[in-house]
Write an enzyme that holds these catalytic residues in place. Structure first.
Site, PDB file in Angstrom:
ATOM      1  N   SER A 138     -11.634   2.219  35.746  1.00  0.00           N
ATOM      2  CA  SER A 138     -12.141   1.461  35.337  1.00  0.00           C
ATOM      3  C   SER A 138     -11.631   0.401  34.600  1.00  0.00           C
ATOM      4  O   SER A 138     -10.660   0.664  33.876  1.00  0.00           O
ATOM      5  CB  SER A 138     -13.478   1.497  34.645  1.00  0.00           C
ATOM      6  OG  SER A 138     -14.106   0.362  34.274  1.00  0.00           O
ATOM      7  N   TYR A 152     -18.530   6.404  28.152  1.00  0.00           N
ATOM      8  CA  TYR A 152     -17.956   5.568  29.116  1.00  0.00           C
ATOM      9  C   TYR A 152     -16.585   5.384  29.839  1.00  0.00           C
ATOM     10  O   TYR A 152     -15.619   5.367  30.495  1.00  0.00           O
ATOM     11  CB  TYR A 152     -18.706   4.972  29.927  1.00  0.00           C
ATOM     12  CG  TYR A 152     -18.792   4.277  31.520  1.00  0.00           C
ATOM     13  CD1 TYR A 152     -18.829   5.161  32.327  1.00  0.00           C
ATOM     14  CD2 TYR A 152     -17.595   3.165  31.588  1.00  0.00           C
ATOM     15  CE1 TYR A 152     -19.015   4.166  33.879  1.00  0.00           C
ATOM     16  CE2 TYR A 152     -17.005   2.913  32.632  1.00  0.00           C
ATOM     17  CZ  TYR A 152     -17.416   3.196  33.485  1.00  0.00           C
ATOM     18  OH  TYR A 152     -17.232   3.278  34.696  1.00  0.00           O
ATOM     19  N   ILE A 184     -18.979  -5.080  39.162  1.00  0.00           N
ATOM     20  CA  ILE A 184     -19.152  -5.300  40.911  1.00  0.00           C
ATOM     21  C   ILE A 184     -20.520  -5.199  40.917  1.00  0.00           C
ATOM     22  O   ILE A 184     -21.254  -4.844  39.697  1.00  0.00           O
ATOM     23  CB  ILE A 184     -19.160  -3.784  41.398  1.00  0.00           C
ATOM     24  CG1 ILE A 184     -17.089  -3.347  40.689  1.00  0.00           C
ATOM     25  CG2 ILE A 184     -19.110  -3.495  42.783  1.00  0.00           C
ATOM     26  CD1 ILE A 184     -17.009  -1.853  41.292  1.00  0.00           C
TER      27      ILE A 184
END
Length: 243
Positions: A138, A152, A184
């Protein structure tokens, strides 16, 4: 040709399964909680694309379940051509309220699980002297940190480091690359507030979030011979960011 996509019953993983199936690959659909969605996807790809779809429940934070999944895949398919490490969780929480257990759970799935699946399947690919590993990281792991997503973000940065190490270890037989998407249009992004979404959209040069299929196109390309000299690469796909 066949592919395993972890965490592929819905969202981005589902889009990647569809892209590979559309191009004639037999697919392994992995899920942990979304059994109905996984079975529905299996029925769809088998009837639409005339390929074989194997559905396997596996929590990739549990090594014993990974071993059972791999045993079943190799029993049914004999080998794997492509592994896409897509499974991940995001336990957003105010920084002050984030617990150690939450932090560790995120690392166990997103980073340690990716490591274990890659190691175990990668060794089989190395023995066969062919294969592709594609990790879904990411932009959060590069330069778009959010304190409420600190676990994360750390896990996705770890996936980037893991990619470099795997590429070095498994060369020259296995190519290992990472994809770093920005926002997304998935269930996760639809849960954010309208105000926050507008702020994020304003940062994107293309002025919109990506469709899952747009990331899936890249994930498919990297798994094919058209990307035969792309290795140990960290590919950002975020629509461009205003500077």
């Amino acid at each position: 040709m066949n592919v395993l996509v972890t965490g592929s019953s819905r969202g981005l993983g589902k889009a990647i399964i569809l892209e590979y199936a559309k191009n004639g690959y037999d697919v392994v659909i992995n899920y942990n909680n979304s059994k109905d969605e996984a079975l529905e996807l299996k029925n769809y790809v088998e009837s639409t694309f005339k390929v074989k779809a194997l559905v396997i429940k596996c929590d990739i934070s549990k090594e014993s379940e990974i071993d059972s999944m791999i045993d079943e895949i190799y029993r049914e398919f004999g080998h794997l051509d492509v592994l896409v490490n897509n499974a991940s969780i995001d336990l957003d929480q105010d920084f002050e309220l984030k617990t150690k257990d939450e932090f560790m759970k995120t690392l166990e799935v997103n980073l340690v699980g990716t490591y274990l699946v890659s190691k175990k399947i990668g060794l089989k690919m190395k023995e066969a002297k062919k294969g592709n590993i594609i990790n879904i990281s990411s932009t959060n792991g590069i330069d778009t940190p959010y304190p409420e997503s600190i676990d994360y973000d750390a896990s996705k940065a770890g996936v980037i480091s893991l990619t470099h190490n795997l590429a070095n270890y498994f060369g020259p037989y296995i190519r290992v690359n990472a994809i770093c998407p920005g926002w997304i249009n998935t269930d996760m992004s639809r849960k954010i507030s309208k105000d926050f979404k507008e702020k994020e959209l304003d940062k994107i040069l293309l002025g919109r979030f990506a469709e899952p299929s747009e990331i899936a196109n890249l994930a498919y390309f990297l798994g094919t011979d058209k990307a035969s000299y792309i290795n140990d690469s960290i590919i950002r796909i975020d629509g461009g960011v205003k500077r």
